[in-house]
Design a protein around this motif. Sequence first.
Motif, PDB file in Angstrom:
ATOM      1  N   GLY A  45       2.084  -8.284  -8.849  1.00  0.00           N
ATOM      2  CA  GLY A  45       2.850  -7.731  -7.562  1.00  0.00           C
ATOM      3  C   GLY A  45       4.328  -9.166  -7.496  1.00  0.00           C
ATOM      4  N   GLY A  46       3.909 -10.019  -8.096  1.00  0.00           N
ATOM      5  CA  GLY A  46       5.107 -10.277  -8.536  1.00  0.00           C
ATOM      6  C   GLY A  46       6.260 -10.536  -9.795  1.00  0.00           C
ATOM      7  N   SER A  66       5.575  -3.532  -3.492  1.00  0.00           N
ATOM      8  CA  SER A  66       4.685  -4.406  -5.180  1.00  0.00           C
ATOM      9  C   SER A  66       3.154  -4.273  -4.063  1.00  0.00           C
ATOM     10  N   VAL A  67       3.049  -4.546  -2.914  1.00  0.00           N
ATOM     11  CA  VAL A  67       1.719  -3.108  -2.209  1.00  0.00           C
ATOM     12  C   VAL A  67       1.188  -2.526  -2.491  1.00  0.00           C
ATOM     13  N   GLY A 193      -8.201  -6.460  -1.106  1.00  0.00           N
ATOM     14  CA  GLY A 193      -8.027  -7.750  -1.554  1.00  0.00           C
ATOM     15  C   GLY A 193      -6.500  -6.895  -2.587  1.00  0.00           C
ATOM     16  N   SER A 194      -6.264  -6.260  -3.096  1.00  0.00           N
ATOM     17  CA  SER A 194      -5.278  -6.078  -3.728  1.00  0.00           C
ATOM     18  C   SER A 194      -3.951  -6.718  -3.275  1.00  0.00           C
ATOM     19  N   ALA A 195      -3.772  -5.888  -1.940  1.00  0.00           N
ATOM     20  CA  ALA A 195      -2.379  -5.628  -0.849  1.00  0.00           C
ATOM     21  C   ALA A 195      -2.501  -6.930  -0.441  1.00  0.00           C
ATOM     22  N   ALA A 200       0.171 -12.804  -1.093  1.00  0.00           N
ATOM     23  CA  ALA A 200       0.466 -14.299  -1.559  1.00  0.00           C
ATOM     24  C   ALA A 200       0.666 -14.437  -2.648  1.00  0.00           C
ATOM     25  N   GLY A 201       1.701 -13.462  -3.333  1.00  0.00           N
ATOM     26  CA  GLY A 201       2.573 -13.721  -4.982  1.00  0.00           C
ATOM     27  C   GLY A 201       3.786 -13.394  -4.183  1.00  0.00           C
TER      28      GLY A 201
END
Lengths: 289, 236
Positions: A45-46, A66-67, A193-195, A200-201
């Motif tokens: 994501g970063g 990124s999401v 979870g990935s979103a 968070a990233g």
Amino acid sequence: MNFITNLIGGLSLGGIYAMIALGYTMVYGIAKMLNFAHGDIIMVGGYTILVFTARSVHPIIAIILSVIFCVALGISVEKVAYKPLRGSSPLAVLITAIGVSYLLQSLAQMIFGSGTKMVQGLDLGSFSIGSLKIGVSTVVTLIACFMVMIALNLFVKYTRIGRAMVAVSEDKGAAQLMGINVNFIIMITFAIGSALAALAGTFYLMRSPSMYSTFGSLPGIKAFAAAVIGGIGSIPGAMLGGILLGVVEVFAGASVLGPYTDAIEFAILIVILLVKPTGFLGKKRREKV
Amino acid sequence: MALLEVKNLEVYYGVIQAIKGISFEVNKGEIVTLIGANGAGKTTTMQSIIGLIHARSGEITYNGQLISGMPAHKIVHLGMTQVPEGRRIFSELTVYENLMMGAYTKKDKEKIKENLDEIYALFPRLEERKNQVAGTLSGGEQQMLAMGRAMMSNPDLLMLDEPSMGLSPLLVDQVFDIIKHFHEKGTTILLVEQNANKSLAISDRAYVLENGRIVLSGTGAELLASEEIKKAYLGG
């Protein structure tokens, strides 16, 4: 005054940990596996944000992209690496997750090199109230994290899919008898979870805007500790554990114990596991035969 | 026409063969019982029909449609459901939430409400405790909840796996009364039981399972009168 700054900073960092911890805990609760590649989704994501902001895409759009990218990646990893192992030994799945983690890190090194890269455009500046100086990004993170957590709770409590998630986490077989497609629910869980990991990233980058291939490892492992402290499998537990660790990290970091911050956090994990092996809100589950 | 037809079903757990080629059918409107001792393969048969475990060979058809090999959640959408052995209610959800999970396949809100009222009328205890977490219910109440939850999907075929297990005699009678009630409403019933006496008494037809094979079949009354059955299952 320092206390208030630290408290806001701690809650905000804790919010980030809580969001990552939610990914661990939900996947554990529903698919009964520890997804050790979860931290590396944060890293991907970063890098996605890095790629787009470097091409002068507006940061908000970069965050959305990124999401989306992380959700697609999370679902693909589950389909390709974990789904074929459904029903096999937990150890096989665990090793696979570690393999996926190294794969993602190595791919990032091949594409972006091993050096640190700075992400531009995420610095929102700061504001002062009296003698108090607070970063705008800290406040934004804090508010966003709490909104996400409230939204997630409402989702789980009141939507059809949310209820199905609870049912699957409790008894996969009985859930199927209700007509619930367990594979679909697991996919949705990985997507959520990935979103959360991507968000968070983003917030983690706002605190320190440097990107490298193991960017997700430390927040990932701390969030995992947070999930275990709160009781793995429990959504409120992940939130509680995350916020606790965030606050401890900021306060310890600002005190004379500063250099030992990480050690203190993991010591808390060890103590909790000794005193209450299921974590704060974890339940003892009977293994069904 | 047979609503459910099982042909030459064979099920393995690893190398162990649990079901050794059984065939039977359930006609629309019947109550059919499978009886047999522990380990005879009753639960395995039930789980194969609903798709929770997959057979190695054999055919299962429901309403003329081949369902063997289909995943359980799709089979449930076809209008059959199962009250599993050991009830398996969602112990962290409330009674009401459990019942609503039973209606997961249903979209029509009014019909769901209607079903819910019907279940509450049948099991007043469930209505009294609708906001209570299901794990805190007594064994009998949990069995009622499991049956109510299954009926929330308005199935054409209801399968019950040992619904009387672990219940007091009074509750056992109640369970059989409720099965009869569901049957009178037009639900076809496939029942697995160790309580041969009670289950044969309400059955149109029954099959006796032994070590993964059907060794005897007949009407409920025939089997109740059979010497073999008396010896093996009815205590003399």
